[in-house]
Write a protein that holds these residues in place. Structure first.
Motif, PDB file in Angstrom:
ATOM      1  N   SER A 105       2.338 -22.294  16.324  1.00 18.63           N
ATOM      2  CA  SER A 105       1.339 -22.051  17.376  1.00 18.63           C
ATOM      3  C   SER A 105       1.792 -22.645  18.703  1.00 18.63           C
TER       4      SER A 105
ATOM      5  N   ARG B  42       2.709 -20.904  22.415  1.00 15.37           N
ATOM      6  CA  ARG B  42       2.124 -21.388  23.669  1.00 15.37           C
ATOM      7  C   ARG B  42       3.223 -21.781  24.656  1.00 15.37           C
TER       8      ARG B  42
ATOM      9  N   ASP C 158      -4.485 -27.070  24.802  1.00 12.85           N
ATOM     10  CA  ASP C 158      -4.022 -26.252  23.680  1.00 12.85           C
ATOM     11  C   ASP C 158      -2.606 -26.625  23.267  1.00 12.85           C
TER      12      ASP C 158
ATOM     13  N   ASN D  50      -2.744 -29.805  21.386  1.00 14.32           N
ATOM     14  CA  ASN D  50      -3.424 -29.586  20.107  1.00 14.32           C
ATOM     15  C   ASN D  50      -4.075 -30.857  19.563  1.00 14.32           C
TER      16      ASN D  50
END
Length: 247
Positions: free
Chosen positions: A166, A170, A117, A120
């Protein structure tokens, strides 16, 4: 964990860092804020023994960083892209860093799989050299290489710059987890007051080479800092400083 005493650095006859005393305990999460030229990065580089001070010393776990190597075994840092080996691919760089810490390629691969994540889909298996990545993706590589080392002390300079919202969220969650769940001492510099007050339990406000305020983060800290930087000085901060200096 970190003790700084009488630390001074001079460039072009200007005193750019002047820290008489600073203690950072093991397991603390500390943020460093200040305008450009405040001395934040210079202070970081002296803590990492990348530049030598005119006077004073930095002690890490009871040992001076200058002239010693033990602190490097438990310290991970990323200040800028100069910390990377830009003619390697990200995979090659991660394997290199892992090898320095006696980690096999399989172990590195397992670790990188936990960062899906965070990456990405922009870092691994792209066939790019690090030098060809965007500034934000270079930062991701540098930060990930720090996490790979499983440090006791983590130092990051402007980690939220150049990465998308984003990824910023994270990263904040990762940093808070490392500190709260694994006891990693974190020292982070950032111009993003919202992020730094969210991640760190203690804020050091630095101006003209001096740490002028040491703040335990509370619900009012962000507003106080925003007021300070909005007008160059703050009615809520500066009187407290004056009182402390007069005692």
């Amino acid at each position: 964990m970190i003790t700084i005493s009488n630390l001074k650095k001079i460039y072009n006859n200007v005193l750019v860092v002047n820290v008489p005393q600073l203690e950072i305990a093991k397991g603390e999460s500390v943020g460093l804020v200040g305008n450009n030229g405040a001395g934040k990065t210079t202070l970081f580089r002296m803590i990492l023994d990348l530049i030598r001070p005119e006077s004073g010393e930095v002690i890490s776990n009871g040992e001076a960083v200058a002239g010693h190597e033990n602190w490097k075994n438990y310290t991970a840092s990323y200040l800028d892209e100069g910390f990377l080996i830009d003619y390697l691919t990200p995979e090659e760089y991660f394997y290199f860093i892992g090898g320095l810490h006696q980690q096999t390629q399989a172990h590195v691969d397992d670790f990188l799989s936990t960062l899906t994540d965070f990456f990405n889909g922009e870092i691994l298996k792209k066939g790019k050299y690090i030098r060809d990545l965007s500034k934000g993706n270079q930062s991701k590589v540098g930060i990930a290489s720090c996490l790979l080392q499983k440090p006791e002390l983590l130092m990051l300079d402007e980690p939220f710059a150049n990465i998308d919202p984003s990824t910023q969220i994270r990263l904040k969650n990762m940093l808070k987890s490392m500190n709260k769940q694994h006891g990693v001492t974190t020292l982070i510099s950032s111009h993003d007051l919202s992020h730094i007050t969210d991640v760190c339990d203690r804020i050091l406000l630095m101006e003209k080479g001096r740490i002028i305020k040491d703040i335990a983060t509370s619900s009012s800290t962000l507003a106080e800092l925003e007021d300070y930087f909005a007008v160059g000085q703050s009615a809520t901060l500066l009187p407290q400083i004056d009182e402390e200096e007069n005692h």
